[in-house]
Design a protein around this motif. Sequence first.
Motif, short mmCIF file in Angstrom:
data_model
loop_
_atom_site.label_atom_id
_atom_site.label_comp_id
_atom_site.label_asym_id
_atom_site.label_seq_id
_atom_site.Cartn_x
_atom_site.Cartn_y
_atom_site.Cartn_z
N ILE A 1 40.69 80.40 43.98
CA ILE A 1 40.75 81.43 42.95
C ILE A 1 39.35 81.62 42.39
CG2 ILE A 1 43.11 80.79 42.32
CD1 ILE A 1 41.95 79.58 39.77
N ASP A 2 39.15 82.69 41.64
CA ASP A 2 37.84 83.01 41.11
C ASP A 2 37.70 82.49 39.69
OD1 ASP A 2 37.09 84.30 43.39
OD2 ASP A 2 37.78 86.26 42.70
N LYS A 3 36.52 82.02 39.38
CA LYS A 3 36.18 81.64 38.02
C LYS A 3 34.78 82.16 37.74
CE LYS A 3 35.65 77.81 34.81
NZ LYS A 3 36.49 78.46 33.80
N THR A 4 34.64 82.89 36.64
CA THR A 4 33.38 83.53 36.31
C THR A 4 32.63 82.73 35.26
OG1 THR A 4 34.43 85.67 36.70
CG2 THR A 4 32.30 85.68 35.60
N ILE A 5 31.36 82.51 35.46
CA ILE A 5 30.54 81.85 34.46
C ILE A 5 29.38 82.78 34.11
CG2 ILE A 5 31.16 79.53 35.20
CD1 ILE A 5 28.52 79.36 36.66
N TYR A 6 28.78 82.52 32.94
CA TYR A 6 27.72 83.37 32.41
C TYR A 6 26.54 82.52 31.96
CZ TYR A 6 31.30 87.06 32.02
OH TYR A 6 32.28 87.98 32.27
N ASP A 7 25.37 83.09 32.05
CA ASP A 7 24.19 82.56 31.38
C ASP A 7 23.99 83.39 30.11
OD1 ASP A 7 23.56 80.59 33.29
OD2 ASP A 7 22.55 82.08 34.55
N ILE A 8 23.96 82.73 28.98
CA ILE A 8 23.93 83.42 27.68
C ILE A 8 22.62 83.12 26.96
CG2 ILE A 8 25.09 83.72 25.47
CD1 ILE A 8 27.65 82.80 26.72
N ASP A 9 21.89 84.15 26.60
CA ASP A 9 20.67 84.00 25.81
C ASP A 9 21.02 83.96 24.33
OD1 ASP A 9 19.14 84.12 28.12
OD2 ASP A 9 18.84 86.29 27.98
N CYS A 10 20.56 82.94 23.64
CA CYS A 10 20.84 82.77 22.21
C CYS A 10 19.52 82.78 21.46
CB CYS A 10 21.60 81.49 21.95
SG CYS A 10 23.21 81.41 22.79
N TYR A 11 19.33 83.80 20.65
CA TYR A 11 18.08 83.99 19.90
C TYR A 11 18.19 83.30 18.55
CZ TYR A 11 14.37 86.34 17.26
OH TYR A 11 13.28 86.62 16.48
N ASP A 12 17.15 82.57 18.18
CA ASP A 12 17.11 81.90 16.88
C ASP A 12 16.17 82.65 15.96
OD1 ASP A 12 17.91 79.28 15.40
OD2 ASP A 12 15.76 79.48 15.07
N ASP A 13 16.72 83.19 14.86
CA ASP A 13 15.88 84.01 14.00
C ASP A 13 14.92 83.18 13.13
OD1 ASP A 13 17.69 82.92 12.23
OD2 ASP A 13 18.75 84.79 11.84
N ALA A 14 15.09 81.86 13.09
CA ALA A 14 14.17 81.02 12.32
C ALA A 14 12.91 80.70 13.10
CB ALA A 14 14.87 79.72 11.91
N THR A 15 13.06 80.47 14.39
CA THR A 15 11.90 80.13 15.22
C THR A 15 11.39 81.30 16.05
OG1 THR A 15 13.30 79.42 17.07
CG2 THR A 15 12.77 77.77 15.38
N GLY A 16 12.23 82.32 16.23
CA GLY A 16 11.86 83.44 17.07
C GLY A 16 11.94 83.13 18.56
N LYS A 17 12.56 82.02 18.91
CA LYS A 17 12.67 81.61 20.31
C LYS A 17 14.09 81.84 20.82
CE LYS A 17 9.03 78.10 19.95
NZ LYS A 17 8.70 76.64 20.13
N THR A 18 14.20 81.93 22.12
CA THR A 18 15.50 82.14 22.77
C THR A 18 15.82 80.97 23.68
OG1 THR A 18 15.27 84.55 22.74
CG2 THR A 18 16.82 83.62 24.32
N ARG A 19 17.04 80.44 23.58
CA ARG A 19 17.51 79.38 24.45
C ARG A 19 18.65 79.93 25.30
NH1 ARG A 19 18.45 73.51 22.10
NH2 ARG A 19 18.44 73.21 24.37
N THR A 20 18.72 79.48 26.53
CA THR A 20 19.75 79.97 27.45
C THR A 20 20.75 78.85 27.74
OG1 THR A 20 18.17 81.49 28.47
CG2 THR A 20 20.18 81.00 29.70
N TYR A 21 22.02 79.21 27.66
CA TYR A 21 23.11 78.26 27.91
C TYR A 21 23.99 78.80 29.03
CZ TYR A 21 21.77 76.30 23.36
OH TYR A 21 21.08 75.76 22.31
N THR A 22 24.62 77.89 29.75
CA THR A 22 25.56 78.26 30.81
C THR A 22 26.97 77.89 30.36
OG1 THR A 22 23.90 77.89 32.52
CG2 THR A 22 26.21 77.93 33.22
N THR A 23 27.89 78.82 30.48
CA THR A 23 29.24 78.60 29.98
C THR A 23 29.98 77.56 30.81
OG1 THR A 23 30.14 80.40 31.31
CG2 THR A 23 29.37 80.96 29.12
N ILE A 24 30.80 76.78 30.12
CA ILE A 24 31.68 75.81 30.77
C ILE A 24 33.11 76.31 30.71
CG2 ILE A 24 32.53 73.44 30.74
CD1 ILE A 24 29.59 73.71 31.48
N ARG A 25 33.57 76.66 29.54
CA ARG A 25 34.93 77.18 29.39
C ARG A 25 35.00 78.04 28.14
NH1 ARG A 25 34.96 71.69 28.54
NH2 ARG A 25 35.41 70.97 26.43
N THR A 26 35.87 79.00 28.17
CA THR A 26 36.08 79.90 27.03
C THR A 26 37.28 79.41 26.23
OG1 THR A 26 35.21 81.77 28.26
CG2 THR A 26 36.52 82.27 26.32
#
Length: 845
Positions: free
Chosen positions: A450-475
Amino acid sequence: MPPKTNLDTTRLSTIVEDYAAQGPITRSRAKQLAAAAIPQPDPTKEKRGITARLRPSARKADAADAADAADMAATPPRSSLVDAGSAFPINPAEAQLAVQMGQVAIDNVTQHSESPEGLHYEIAPSTPIKSSAQGVLGHAQKRTPLPSHIDRQKLQTKSAPTYENAKSSRSLQHAQSPTSGRDNAWSNPEQESIAIVRKKSDLIAQSSLDISLDQMLAMTNPTRSTKKQITKTVDEIASEMEDIFSSDSDRYKFTEWPGTDSLERVIYGYFSEFVLFVAERVKERHLDTSGWQMVLPSRLTDYKPSDSNTTERLDVSLFLEDMHKEAAALKESDYADMFAIVEVKRRDSPAEINNALSQLFCYSQNIYINQLNRRFLWGLTIWGSHVCAEVMVHDKVLVSSTMDIRKAEGRKQLVSLLVHWSACSTERLGYDPSMRRRELTRVADFHGAIDKTIYDIDCYDDATGKTRTYTTIRTILEASCLFGRHTRTIIARPEDAIGDSSQEVVIKDAWAHYNANEDYMRNEIGLLRTVHETLKDRQLDFIYPKLEVGGTVKLNGATDDTTAAILNTLDKWETLKIPFRVHRRIVTTPVGHSMKVLADENELVIVLAEAMRCHQALVNDCGILHRDISLGNILVVGTGPNHDELHGLLIDLDSAIRTDGVERTAGAERSGTLPYMSIANLENLDMDHTALDDWESLLYVVCWVATYGVVSEDRRDPNDDIAIKLWNADQAKAAEAKRGHMDSSRSFEGDIIKHFLPQYRLLEELAKGLHQILFLHPECEGARFKSTTAERRSLLNQLKPSKNVKSLPTSDPLLKRSKYMNEIVSDLSEYLALAEKVARENLAN
C-alpha cells in the motif's frame, strides 16, 4: 453520500513507528486480528512503562488501537464542515439553525457584534478577552486548611490497581492533539447522514461569495509573459474547438452536450473528453515550457476513491500531471492525488444547484484529510450545460459566474480556466511549497503493498530567522473540515535524524485568526516562548510543551502565508468580508500520548495532578491562564529507563490569555471544550474567566472519565441514558444541567456520582472533594440562582445566542465564589496533591 467519520481505522498507518519497515493495518484485517493480537497481561509485571504499553509490536499495537477505535471517540465527526476557529458572518436565524444541528454548539460560538459586517459569530475564537489581573496572581490571602467537610479518610481508601483489566499493549492513534474540542466523548461516533451534512453545507453556502470568472482567473496570478502565452493558447484551442462544433464530425462527443433528460453519467463522459481535449492541445504547445502541467480527468467516473472508507462515489475528479506523461494515460485519482472534485447534476434548477454545491463541499473535505500540503481547494459544479468554478478558502467559498457549454463564449471560458490552471504555479493552485511531498513509498501490508506519503516540512523560526526541515513520521490530526483553522498535528524528526526516535517532535500547523490589536506576546507562539523562558530552569520538565521552532509559514522562503497571499490578486478583496488568517507552524517537545494508554485510575490521577501543577506554574509564574482544560489537552509522557515514570503534559495555548494586567480586547468570549466548560463560560456571563473555571473543568474531566471509563474494557455504552450526557448538549442545556447537578451534594451524587463505574473508588472520592471545595464553600454554597422565579426568567431571557448577559443577580453563588478564589484554588491544589499521593501509594503496593 456522507463523508468520513473521524475515527477512520483505514488511517491506522499514522501510528506506525517506522514507516519504512512496517505497514499499516487495513480496516477489515485489523478487526479480524484485534482480539488475537492483544497480548495477555503478565501478572508478574503489572507495572509497565508507557512504551511497553504503546508498542511492544507495531502490528499488535495497531490491531489493539483498531479495537479501541470502535468504542472511543476523541473527536467530533470528520463530516463537520466548520472547524474550531472558523469565523464567518451569519444572521441570527442561521446561527440558531447551526446550533440546533449541533454544528457550532460544540465549537464555541462567540458573538462579535462590533464587526463591520454586522452580526458576526466566531468558532473557538482566539481574540483575548478582558480578565482580572489581580485575582489569579494575587496570593496575599492567608492559606486556609481544607474545609472540615472534606473526608480525608475516604480519599485515602486504598483502591486496588486494575492492571488485570488493562491492555498491556496499547498503541497511539491520537497521541498529540494540540487542538481542543476533539474529545467530547469516549464513545462510538455515528456518521452523520448526508441530509444533515447538506443542511450544514446549505448554511455555509448562504455565506458564499459570487465573483466574476475574470476575478477567479486572476487568482492564478500568471506573470506578464505567461499571460501572453495563456491568451494565445486559449484563442488557438477555442478556435479549433469551434471548427469542430461547426463541422459534421462525430469524433468528439462533447459537441453534442446532453440535454436535461439525459443521465448524469452521460455528462461525466462528455466533460472528461472536453478536459482531455484541452490537455492534449496544451501539451502540443507547451511540452518544454517551464512551469506548465496538464490538468487531466480521472480514468474512472462515478467511482469510490480507494483511500476512502465510506460509500461515497465521486462523479469526476481532476489531477495534475507532468507534461511529459501521456495525456491519454489516465489514472484512478484518489483523494491523495486529486487536484479538484467535479460534482455533476443533470438539471439547471435551484435544488440541483444547491445539491451540487453541498456534495462538493462534503467530498472536498477528504482532500484536506489526505493531503497535508493543501492550503485551499478548487472545485467545479455542473448542472445541465452550466459550469461554475469554486475556490474554497478557510472561511468562504468563492463561486464564479456561469459558463454555458452550449455557447461558444462559455466553451472558451472553460478552456481559459483549464489553461490558467495548467500554467500557474502549484502555490496558486492551493499547494504549500514549504511542504514537499516525497514519492510514494511502497511498504508491506497483510494484503500486499500500500502507499504511504511522507513530507519534508520547512519550519521557520521568527526569533532566529532560520528555517529547520523535518520529515514526517505519522499524522495525528488531519485538517478534516472544509472551513476553519485547518489544524494539523504531525509527529516528525529532523531530516538529518530520521532514524533517531529520541529526536521526535510535534508539529502543529494551523491557520489562526489575526487580530490587528494583538501583539506578538499574545499569540500562541509568543505565549510558548514566555513559558519556556520562565520555566526552563524549574523542575517541571515533561509537563509543559517546550517551543523548538515557531513562526509564520513562508512561501518560497520569503512571503508570509496569509489570507492576503491567497486573495491579493482579487480587486479590493478586503471588502469581501473574509476574515484574515495567518498560517503558523509550531514545533514542540516532548511527544505526548493520549490518556488511552493509562492502565487504571491511579495513573489517571497522577497525570491529572501533574498537568494541574503545570497549570499553576502558568498562572503564578508566567501570568498565563490556559482556559481549555479537557481530555484532549492533557497528554501522557513516560520517562525513566522503563518509561514508567508518568507525567501529565498540558498542551494547547490557543485559547490562553495573559493575566499580567496587559490591556486586552473587551467583550465576553466563550472558550473551552464541551462537555468540560465551566458554567460561567457556558452561559457567557459578564465576569472574568479565572483559574476557578479551569479547576471546574478539571472536575468535569474527572466525572466524564469516571463515567465512561479509563481503559477500553471499562467503557460504558455511549447510548446509556444518563444525566451527564446533557453536558455534551448545546451551551444553554449544558449550563442548566450543570447548575442542577452541582447545586448540592445530594444532586451531585444522585445525578453524577451514581453513574461512576464501581471500580473507580479513588476517582469518586476525588470528584466529591473537588465538588465540595468548588461549590459548597460556606460563603457561596450551591450553583443555582438564589432568586425568585421572575428574576430567573428575566436572566434566562438574556441567555439567547444573540445576546450577552450584562448583569447578574447578586445572589448568584458563582459571582460570590470569585471573591474567595485564592482560598478555593489553594484548597483544590492541596486536595489534588493528596489524591496524587494516595494514587502513588496504591501503585507502589
